[in-house]
Design a protein around this motif. Structure first.
Motif, PDB file in Angstrom:
ATOM      1  N   LYS A 128       0.837  -1.198   0.000  1.00  0.00           N
ATOM      2  CA  LYS A 128       0.000   0.000   0.000  1.00  0.00           C
ATOM      3  C   LYS A 128       0.878   1.256   0.000  1.00  0.00           C
ATOM      4  O   LYS A 128       1.986   1.256   0.513  1.00  0.00           O
ATOM      5  CB  LYS A 128      -0.919   0.016   1.220  1.00  0.00           C
ATOM      6  CG  LYS A 128      -1.862  -1.177   1.297  1.00  0.00           C
ATOM      7  CD  LYS A 128      -2.806  -1.229   0.108  1.00  0.00           C
ATOM      8  CE  LYS A 128      -3.771  -2.401   0.222  1.00  0.00           C
ATOM      9  NZ  LYS A 128      -4.690  -2.475  -0.943  1.00  0.00           N
ATOM     10  N   ILE A 129       0.343   2.328  -0.571  1.00  0.00           N
ATOM     11  CA  ILE A 129       1.074   3.585  -0.653  1.00  0.00           C
ATOM     12  C   ILE A 129       0.636   4.485   0.487  1.00  0.00           C
ATOM     13  O   ILE A 129      -0.539   4.866   0.577  1.00  0.00           O
ATOM     14  CB  ILE A 129       0.824   4.277  -1.998  1.00  0.00           C
ATOM     15  CG1 ILE A 129       1.265   3.366  -3.152  1.00  0.00           C
ATOM     16  CG2 ILE A 129       1.564   5.609  -2.066  1.00  0.00           C
ATOM     17  CD1 ILE A 129       0.950   3.922  -4.529  1.00  0.00           C
ATOM     18  N   ALA A 130       1.558   4.820   1.366  1.00  0.00           N
ATOM     19  CA  ALA A 130       1.249   5.668   2.514  1.00  0.00           C
ATOM     20  C   ALA A 130       0.776   7.035   2.064  1.00  0.00           C
ATOM     21  O   ALA A 130       1.372   7.651   1.185  1.00  0.00           O
ATOM     22  CB  ALA A 130       2.481   5.799   3.408  1.00  0.00           C
ATOM     23  N   ALA A 179       0.039 -10.576   3.692  1.00  0.00           N
ATOM     24  CA  ALA A 179       0.815 -10.941   2.504  1.00  0.00           C
ATOM     25  C   ALA A 179       2.279 -10.547   2.695  1.00  0.00           C
ATOM     26  O   ALA A 179       2.597  -9.622   3.449  1.00  0.00           O
ATOM     27  CB  ALA A 179       0.243 -10.236   1.270  1.00  0.00           C
ATOM     28  N   ASP A 180       3.167 -11.260   2.016  1.00  0.00           N
ATOM     29  CA  ASP A 180       4.584 -10.895   2.052  1.00  0.00           C
ATOM     30  C   ASP A 180       4.753  -9.496   1.462  1.00  0.00           C
ATOM     31  O   ASP A 180       4.095  -9.140   0.483  1.00  0.00           O
ATOM     32  CB  ASP A 180       5.416 -11.874   1.220  1.00  0.00           C
ATOM     33  CG  ASP A 180       5.448 -13.268   1.824  1.00  0.00           C
ATOM     34  OD1 ASP A 180       4.872 -13.458   2.911  1.00  0.00           O
ATOM     35  OD2 ASP A 180       6.047 -14.165   1.206  1.00  0.00           O
ATOM     36  N   GLY A 181       5.649  -8.727   2.048  1.00  0.00           N
ATOM     37  CA  GLY A 181       5.899  -7.406   1.487  1.00  0.00           C
ATOM     38  C   GLY A 181       6.372  -6.419   2.525  1.00  0.00           C
ATOM     39  O   GLY A 181       6.746  -6.787   3.640  1.00  0.00           O
ATOM     40  N   VAL A 182       6.354  -5.158   2.145  1.00  0.00           N
ATOM     41  CA  VAL A 182       6.844  -4.081   3.010  1.00  0.00           C
ATOM     42  C   VAL A 182       5.657  -3.289   3.554  1.00  0.00           C
ATOM     43  O   VAL A 182       4.858  -2.752   2.787  1.00  0.00           O
ATOM     44  CB  VAL A 182       7.795  -3.143   2.245  1.00  0.00           C
ATOM     45  CG1 VAL A 182       8.263  -2.004   3.148  1.00  0.00           C
ATOM     46  CG2 VAL A 182       8.991  -3.925   1.705  1.00  0.00           C
ATOM     47  N   LEU A 183       5.562  -3.223   4.863  1.00  0.00           N
ATOM     48  CA  LEU A 183       4.539  -2.419   5.524  1.00  0.00           C
ATOM     49  C   LEU A 183       5.139  -1.059   5.889  1.00  0.00           C
ATOM     50  O   LEU A 183       6.353  -0.941   6.067  1.00  0.00           O
ATOM     51  CB  LEU A 183       4.017  -3.106   6.787  1.00  0.00           C
ATOM     52  CG  LEU A 183       3.261  -4.425   6.592  1.00  0.00           C
ATOM     53  CD1 LEU A 183       4.222  -5.603   6.553  1.00  0.00           C
ATOM     54  CD2 LEU A 183       2.255  -4.634   7.707  1.00  0.00           C
ATOM     55  N   THR A 184       4.289  -0.058   6.019  1.00  0.00           N
ATOM     56  CA  THR A 184       4.754   1.287   6.354  1.00  0.00           C
ATOM     57  C   THR A 184       4.109   1.766   7.648  1.00  0.00           C
ATOM     58  O   THR A 184       2.894   1.665   7.817  1.00  0.00           O
ATOM     59  CB  THR A 184       4.417   2.291   5.237  1.00  0.00           C
ATOM     60  OG1 THR A 184       5.019   1.857   4.011  1.00  0.00           O
ATOM     61  CG2 THR A 184       4.929   3.677   5.578  1.00  0.00           C
ATOM     62  N   ALA A 227      -5.836   3.487   1.925  1.00  0.00           N
ATOM     63  CA  ALA A 227      -6.418   3.483   3.268  1.00  0.00           C
ATOM     64  C   ALA A 227      -5.463   2.810   4.254  1.00  0.00           C
ATOM     65  O   ALA A 227      -4.805   1.823   3.927  1.00  0.00           O
ATOM     66  CB  ALA A 227      -7.756   2.752   3.256  1.00  0.00           C
ATOM     67  N   ALA A 228      -5.379   3.354   5.453  1.00  0.00           N
ATOM     68  CA  ALA A 228      -4.508   2.805   6.481  1.00  0.00           C
ATOM     69  C   ALA A 228      -5.197   1.659   7.223  1.00  0.00           C
ATOM     70  O   ALA A 228      -6.415   1.663   7.398  1.00  0.00           O
ATOM     71  CB  ALA A 228      -4.111   3.898   7.469  1.00  0.00           C
ATOM     72  N   LEU A 229      -4.398   0.680   7.645  1.00  0.00           N
ATOM     73  CA  LEU A 229      -4.930  -0.413   8.466  1.00  0.00           C
ATOM     74  C   LEU A 229      -5.270   0.072   9.868  1.00  0.00           C
ATOM     75  O   LEU A 229      -6.164  -0.451  10.524  1.00  0.00           O
ATOM     76  CB  LEU A 229      -3.889  -1.540   8.583  1.00  0.00           C
ATOM     77  CG  LEU A 229      -3.547  -2.349   7.344  1.00  0.00           C
ATOM     78  CD1 LEU A 229      -2.394  -3.290   7.652  1.00  0.00           C
ATOM     79  CD2 LEU A 229      -4.765  -3.143   6.888  1.00  0.00           C
ATOM     80  N   PHE A 230      -4.530   1.072  10.320  1.00  0.00           N
ATOM     81  CA  PHE A 230      -4.657   1.537  11.696  1.00  0.00           C
ATOM     82  C   PHE A 230      -4.422   3.041  11.742  1.00  0.00           C
ATOM     83  O   PHE A 230      -3.519   3.561  11.096  1.00  0.00           O
ATOM     84  CB  PHE A 230      -3.626   0.821  12.579  1.00  0.00           C
ATOM     85  CG  PHE A 230      -3.556   1.311  13.999  1.00  0.00           C
ATOM     86  CD1 PHE A 230      -4.418   0.813  14.964  1.00  0.00           C
ATOM     87  CD2 PHE A 230      -2.630   2.262  14.372  1.00  0.00           C
ATOM     88  CE1 PHE A 230      -4.360   1.258  16.274  1.00  0.00           C
ATOM     89  CE2 PHE A 230      -2.559   2.721  15.679  1.00  0.00           C
ATOM     90  CZ  PHE A 230      -3.427   2.211  16.632  1.00  0.00           C
ATOM     91  N   ASN A 231      -5.248   3.720  12.531  1.00  0.00           N
ATOM     92  CA  ASN A 231      -5.110   5.163  12.713  1.00  0.00           C
ATOM     93  C   ASN A 231      -5.014   5.452  14.205  1.00  0.00           C
ATOM     94  O   ASN A 231      -5.990   5.322  14.940  1.00  0.00           O
ATOM     95  CB  ASN A 231      -6.318   5.890  12.114  1.00  0.00           C
ATOM     96  CG  ASN A 231      -6.161   7.402  12.157  1.00  0.00           C
ATOM     97  OD1 ASN A 231      -5.398   7.942  12.956  1.00  0.00           O
ATOM     98  ND2 ASN A 231      -6.889   8.094  11.292  1.00  0.00           N
ATOM     99  N   GLY A 232      -3.823   5.809  14.663  1.00  0.00           N
ATOM    100  CA  GLY A 232      -3.603   6.017  16.087  1.00  0.00           C
ATOM    101  C   GLY A 232      -4.373   7.173  16.675  1.00  0.00           C
ATOM    102  O   GLY A 232      -4.623   7.195  17.887  1.00  0.00           O
ATOM    103  N   THR A 233      -4.764   8.156  15.869  1.00  0.00           N
ATOM    104  CA  THR A 233      -5.529   9.279  16.413  1.00  0.00           C
ATOM    105  C   THR A 233      -6.895   8.821  16.905  1.00  0.00           C
ATOM    106  O   THR A 233      -7.519   9.474  17.731  1.00  0.00           O
ATOM    107  CB  THR A 233      -5.727  10.378  15.356  1.00  0.00           C
ATOM    108  OG1 THR A 233      -6.462   9.845  14.247  1.00  0.00           O
ATOM    109  CG2 THR A 233      -4.381  10.896  14.870  1.00  0.00           C
ATOM    110  N   VAL A 234      -7.357   7.686  16.407  1.00  0.00           N
ATOM    111  CA  VAL A 234      -8.648   7.132  16.808  1.00  0.00           C
ATOM    112  C   VAL A 234      -8.474   5.979  17.790  1.00  0.00           C
ATOM    113  O   VAL A 234      -9.221   5.845  18.762  1.00  0.00           O
ATOM    114  CB  VAL A 234      -9.441   6.641  15.574  1.00  0.00           C
ATOM    115  CG1 VAL A 234     -10.758   6.002  16.001  1.00  0.00           C
ATOM    116  CG2 VAL A 234      -9.690   7.788  14.611  1.00  0.00           C
ATOM    117  N   ASN A 235      -7.460   5.141  17.551  1.00  0.00           N
ATOM    118  CA  ASN A 235      -7.333   3.880  18.291  1.00  0.00           C
ATOM    119  C   ASN A 235      -6.220   3.838  19.333  1.00  0.00           C
ATOM    120  O   ASN A 235      -5.969   2.799  19.921  1.00  0.00           O
ATOM    121  CB  ASN A 235      -7.124   2.739  17.285  1.00  0.00           C
ATOM    122  CG  ASN A 235      -8.299   2.607  16.336  1.00  0.00           C
ATOM    123  OD1 ASN A 235      -9.426   2.439  16.765  1.00  0.00           O
ATOM    124  ND2 ASN A 235      -8.036   2.719  15.040  1.00  0.00           N
TER     125      ASN A 235
END
Length: 269
Positions: free
Chosen positions: A97-99, A121-126, A103-111
């Motif tokens: 996904k492109i930061a 999936a294999d890959g690079v998370l941001t 859409a984000a998996l997680f939003n700290g301002t809310v959670n």
């Protein structure tokens, strides 16, 4: 030629003036855009001994920092953010996904400032650390420490702050404020409790704050140990400081273990 204007000469002059204006304003736009979109990117490298690391950083205004984590399908990503700046948070984007665009998996301002979730999936998370708009507009700055850990799919689930008994969640926040020299203010954490649990939160916070101010200037590792121990004890997890290996350096292990023991004993009460 009309009114003293030589079309050939003046045409060349006008051409160069317009060309200069284009170059000037293009450069200015790039400069301004660079300030607004300024960012740093860091690839997270884990020690050979374990898949966990603690990183320190600083952001200011609209600037942000991206942490790239290479993960495999079936692993679980655990991220914790520690900062005194209440308007600093983080986002997590899935592999591929492109930061800032997807859409984000997680939003700290809310959670909140703790995330854990499976890798699909294999890959690079941001992981993107940034400021909320209200603070960014004021060009505020913030120091932070972010813990990043990859756990095998069968690993034991870590406690989520919002699933903790409200008293112990409040206790840990009170201890942190007391140690940090912040004012005694449980209202700072209004988003963590409802009207029905406000009384319980206030009791836990008061007990934690009193404990925090009794031990002036503890080491960072000792402080982290207490906080993690309280969480583990309150949530019924085994007494295992090694679970949080990413939160301390080898030289700080003894202080962390002492703090963890104290925190765990408090949590199981």
């Amino acid at each position: 030629m009309v009114c003293g204007i030589d079309p050939e000469v003046d045409g060349v002059l006008i051409y160069y003036i317009m060309k200069w204006r284009v170059i000037y304003f293009s450069a200015l736009a790039l400069l301004v855009g660079g300030v607004v979109r300024a960012q740093e990117v860091e690839s997270v490298k884990f020690p050979k001994t374990h898949q966990g690391v603690s990183l320190e950083g600083k952001i200011k205004g609209y600037a942000f920092k991206d942490y790239k984590v290479t993960a495999k399908k079936g692993q679980r990503l655990v991220v914790t953010l520690e900062t005194k700046h209440l308007s600093t948070s983080f986002l997590v984007y899935g592999a591929g996904k492109i930061a800032g665009k997807d859409a984000a998996l997680f939003n700290g301002t809310v959670n909140g400032n703790e995330y854990q979730g499976g890798v699909d999936a294999d890959g690079v998370l941001t992981i993107r650390v940034l400021m909320m708009r209200n603070a960014a507009r004021r060009d505020e700055s913030a120091s932070y420490e972010i813990g990043v850990e990859l756990v095998d799919g069968k690993g034991e689930e870590l406690p989520k702050a919002r699933e903790m008994p409200i008293y112990f969640l409040a206790y840990s926040r009170g201890v942190d404020d007391g140690w940090s020299g912040m004012s005694r203010s449980p209202k700072r954490y209004d988003s963590l409790y409802s009207e029905l649990t406000k009384g319980e939160f206030a009791k836990g916070y008061e007990a934690g704050y009193k404990r925090g101010i009794k031990v002036p200037q503890p080491t960072r590792a000792y402080k982290k140990g207490v906080m993690r121990g309280v969480e583990d004890g309150a949530c019924g997890l085994s007494r295992t400081p090694s679970r949080h290996a990413s939160m301390y350096e080898q030289s700080e292990a003894k202080d962390f273990a002492k703090g963890y023991e104290e925190g765990y004993n408090t949590g199981i009460k």
